[in-house]
Enzyme design. Structure first.
Site, PDB file in Angstrom:
ATOM      1  N   ALA A  65       1.107  -1.184  -0.108  1.00  0.00           N
ATOM      2  CA  ALA A  65       0.022   0.000  -0.121  1.00  0.00           C
ATOM      3  C   ALA A  65       0.811   1.277   0.049  1.00  0.00           C
ATOM      4  CB  ALA A  65      -0.934  -0.035   1.346  1.00  0.00           C
ATOM      5  N   GLY A 112       0.792  -4.931   0.790  1.00  0.00           N
ATOM      6  CA  GLY A 112      -0.567  -5.036   0.004  1.00  0.00           C
ATOM      7  C   GLY A 112      -0.119  -5.676  -1.446  1.00  0.00           C
ATOM      8  N   GLU A 115      -0.320  -9.421  -0.693  1.00  0.00           N
ATOM      9  CA  GLU A 115      -1.667  -9.508  -0.691  1.00  0.00           C
ATOM     10  C   GLU A 115      -2.623  -9.431  -2.125  1.00  0.00           C
ATOM     11  OE1 GLU A 115      -1.887  -6.513   2.245  1.00  0.00           O
ATOM     12  OE2 GLU A 115      -2.685  -7.857   3.791  1.00  0.00           O
ATOM     13  N   GLU A 135       4.950  -5.166   6.961  1.00  0.00           N
ATOM     14  CA  GLU A 135       4.125  -3.845   7.457  1.00  0.00           C
ATOM     15  C   GLU A 135       4.669  -3.587   8.984  1.00  0.00           C
ATOM     16  OE1 GLU A 135       2.675  -6.373   6.011  1.00  0.00           O
ATOM     17  OE2 GLU A 135       1.025  -5.520   4.473  1.00  0.00           O
TER      18      GLU A 135
HETATM   19  N1  CAA Z   1       4.509   3.405  -0.676  1.00  0.00           N
HETATM   20  C1  CAA Z   1       5.166   4.256  -1.163  1.00  0.00           C
HETATM   21  N2  CAA Z   1       6.150   4.393  -1.786  1.00  0.00           N
HETATM   22  C2  CAA Z   1       7.013   3.422  -1.849  1.00  0.00           C
HETATM   23  C3  CAA Z   1       6.775   2.129  -1.303  1.00  0.00           C
HETATM   24  C4  CAA Z   1       5.419   2.095  -0.708  1.00  0.00           C
HETATM   25  N3  CAA Z   1       4.945   0.825  -0.132  1.00  0.00           N
HETATM   26  N4  CAA Z   1       7.612   1.328  -1.686  1.00  0.00           N
HETATM   27  C5  CAA Z   1       8.527   2.004  -2.339  1.00  0.00           C
HETATM   28  N5  CAA Z   1       8.253   3.206  -2.437  1.00  0.00           N
HETATM   29  C6  CAA Z   1       9.162   4.196  -3.025  1.00  0.00           C
HETATM   30  C7  CAA Z   1      10.217   5.105  -2.293  1.00  0.00           C
HETATM   31  O1  CAA Z   1       9.491   5.870  -1.532  1.00  0.00           O
HETATM   32  C8  CAA Z   1      10.960   5.435  -3.420  1.00  0.00           C
HETATM   33  O2  CAA Z   1      10.557   6.681  -3.789  1.00  0.00           O
HETATM   34  P1  CAA Z   1      11.593   8.147  -3.737  1.00  0.00           P
HETATM   35  O3  CAA Z   1      12.553   7.788  -5.004  1.00  0.00           O
HETATM   36  O4  CAA Z   1      10.577   9.086  -4.195  1.00  0.00           O
HETATM   37  O5  CAA Z   1      11.894   8.201  -2.525  1.00  0.00           O
HETATM   38  C9  CAA Z   1      10.720   4.575  -4.665  1.00  0.00           C
HETATM   39  O6  CAA Z   1       9.633   3.687  -4.439  1.00  0.00           O
HETATM   40  C10 CAA Z   1      12.027   3.537  -4.675  1.00  0.00           C
HETATM   41  O7  CAA Z   1      11.978   2.742  -3.375  1.00  0.00           O
HETATM   42  P2  CAA Z   1      13.347   2.691  -2.443  1.00  0.00           P
HETATM   43  O8  CAA Z   1      14.404   3.548  -2.886  1.00  0.00           O
HETATM   44  O9  CAA Z   1      12.871   2.385  -1.127  1.00  0.00           O
HETATM   45  O10 CAA Z   1      13.866   1.329  -3.291  1.00  0.00           O
HETATM   46  P3  CAA Z   1      14.850   0.433  -2.609  1.00  0.00           P
HETATM   47  O11 CAA Z   1      15.435  -0.592  -3.721  1.00  0.00           O
HETATM   48  O12 CAA Z   1      16.037   0.745  -1.928  1.00  0.00           O
HETATM   49  O13 CAA Z   1      14.168  -0.620  -1.717  1.00  0.00           O
HETATM   50  C11 CAA Z   1      11.984  -1.790  -0.903  1.00  0.00           C
HETATM   51  C12 CAA Z   1      13.063  -1.406  -1.991  1.00  0.00           C
HETATM   52  C13 CAA Z   1      12.760  -2.708   0.266  1.00  0.00           C
HETATM   53  C14 CAA Z   1      10.836  -2.573  -1.250  1.00  0.00           C
HETATM   54  C15 CAA Z   1      11.554  -0.650   0.039  1.00  0.00           C
HETATM   55  O14 CAA Z   1      11.171   0.424  -0.999  1.00  0.00           O
HETATM   56  C16 CAA Z   1      10.515  -0.647   0.903  1.00  0.00           C
HETATM   57  O15 CAA Z   1      10.812  -1.512   1.946  1.00  0.00           O
HETATM   58  N6  CAA Z   1       9.516  -0.368   0.548  1.00  0.00           N
HETATM   59  C17 CAA Z   1       8.275  -0.631   1.703  1.00  0.00           C
HETATM   60  C18 CAA Z   1       7.818  -2.195   1.530  1.00  0.00           C
HETATM   61  C19 CAA Z   1       6.661  -1.848   2.817  1.00  0.00           C
HETATM   62  O16 CAA Z   1       6.709  -1.680   4.084  1.00  0.00           O
HETATM   63  N7  CAA Z   1       5.421  -2.491   2.208  1.00  0.00           N
HETATM   64  C20 CAA Z   1       4.285  -2.321   3.253  1.00  0.00           C
HETATM   65  C21 CAA Z   1       3.328  -1.155   3.162  1.00  0.00           C
HETATM   66  S1  CAA Z   1       2.053  -1.143   4.052  1.00  0.00           S
HETATM   67  C22 CAA Z   1       0.841  -2.230   3.324  1.00  0.00           C
HETATM   68  O17 CAA Z   1       1.021  -2.748   2.432  1.00  0.00           O
HETATM   69  C23 CAA Z   1      -0.501  -2.080   4.257  1.00  0.00           C
HETATM   70  C24 CAA Z   1      -1.322  -3.476   3.736  1.00  0.00           C
HETATM   71  O18 CAA Z   1      -1.444  -4.293   3.951  1.00  0.00           O
HETATM   72  C25 CAA Z   1      -2.704  -2.901   3.184  1.00  0.00           C
END
Ligand code: CAA
Length: 261
Positions: A65, A112, A115, A135
């Site tokens: 998400a 998500g 999911e 998460e």
């Molecule tokens: N939401 C919004 N933006 C996201 C994102 C997310 N879930 N995941 C990545 N991005 C964005 C980053 O902010 C970044 O944007 P900027 O360049 O503007 O800063 C861009 O995508 C590239 O990401 P990274 O620089 O972080 O890339 P990386 O290769 O270094 O890392 C990653 C990759 C490990 C996947 C890391 O991006 C990450 O940990 N992302 C979040 C994963 C996460 O926590 N997901 C769960 C979300 S909560 C959820 O999903 C709730 C639910 O069940 C409904």
């Protein structure tokens, strides 16, 4: 129909849906989820389409998400909106589509994103795929089926560990655990997903619908009820012209021509 966050196109008899926010690793914004739902409805209504594929890009299926959208939200906002199901048009369409939907996953399928892949009928994984419910690392928990579908797919021990620690699973572990149906070299994922969806699309549509329903019943009911449902569905395939054609073609040693009737 034109979309801003996905690419949706008919590829032969396959409805192809590509999540397309590469700058955010295909994070599932409300707008993106809504568009996925609209595309599913469009393909569900199109008689020329027999199956669908949801995919991302080489780096990410979807990284979850959209955290930037969620960051400022309060409990009351999410609760009243029933988030993420406020995007009913998206999640509901995915959960209720009758045509099979295959997730073709390369790179990250997190939160998500994992999911959404699990809400599809099965997952084909590139050898680069990584699955996780991270998460917990941002102080929240899965909200679109992660604790439920992951547990049903891979069992309590692995699901509990993944949800509690945020640990990612690579494609090999995901296949061993039963989360994905097969692993495919990343550069062949698109071709293979199209091939598999294209094969399903050519088969008898009423029977495909019955099989999808029957397998899903296994998640909702007791074994006895499920077996009864299956027998009734099996018998009802004999009311279709496609069953007559399929068996006749076998006996006559030729390929069947299904009419979806
Ligand atoms: N939401 C919004 N933006 C996201 C994102 C997310 N879930 N995941 C990545 N991005 C964005 C980053 O902010 C970044 O944007 P900027 O360049 O503007 O800063 C861009 O995508 C590239 O990401 P990274 O620089 O972080 O890339 P990386 O290769 O270094 O890392 C990653 C990759 C490990 C996947 C890391 O991006 C990450 O940990 N992302 C979040 C994963 C996460 O926590 N997901 C769960 C979300 S909560 C959820 O999903 C709730 C639910 O069940 C409904």
């Amino acid at each position: 129909m034109s979309y801003q966050n996905i690419i949706a196109e008919a590829r032969g008899a396959v409805g192809w849906i590509q999540l397309n926010r590469p700058e955010a690793l295909n994070a599932l914004s409300n707008a993106l989820v809504s568009e996925v739902g609209q595309a599913i409805e469009q393909f569900q209504a199109d008689d020329n389409i027999g199956a669908m594929v949801i995919t991302g890009n080489a780096k990410a299926f979807a990284a979850g998400a959209d955290i930037k959208d969620m960051e400022g939200q309060e409990f009351i906002d999410l609760f009243l909106a029933d988030f993420p199901y406020n995007r009913r048009d998206g999640w509901d369409s995915l959960n209720t589509a009758r045509k099979p939907i295959i997730a073709a996953v390369a790179g990250f399928a997190l939160g998500g994103g994992c999911e959404m892949a699990m809400a599809c009928d099965f997952i084909l994984a590139a050898d680069t795929a990584k699955f996780g419910q991270p998460e917990i690392n941002i102080g929240t928990m899965p909200g679109a089926g992660g604790t439920q579908r992951l547990t049903k797919a891979i069992g309590k021990a692995k699901a509990m560990e993944m949800c509690l620690t945020g640990r990612m699973m690579d494609a090999e572990e995901a296949e061993r655990a039963g989360l994905v149906s097969r692993i495919i070299p990343a550069d062949q994922l698109e071709e293979e997903a199209l091939k598999v969806a294209g094969k399903i699309a050519k088969l008898s549509r009423p029977t495909v619908y019955m099989i999808k329903e029957a397998v899903n019943v296994a998640f909702e009911t007791s074994l006895q009820e499920g077996l009864r449902f299956e027998r009734r569905a099996f018998a009802s395939t004999f009311a279709t012209a496609d069953q007559k054609e399929g068996m006749k073609a076998f006996v006559e040693k030729r390929k069947p021509e299904f009419k979806n009737r």
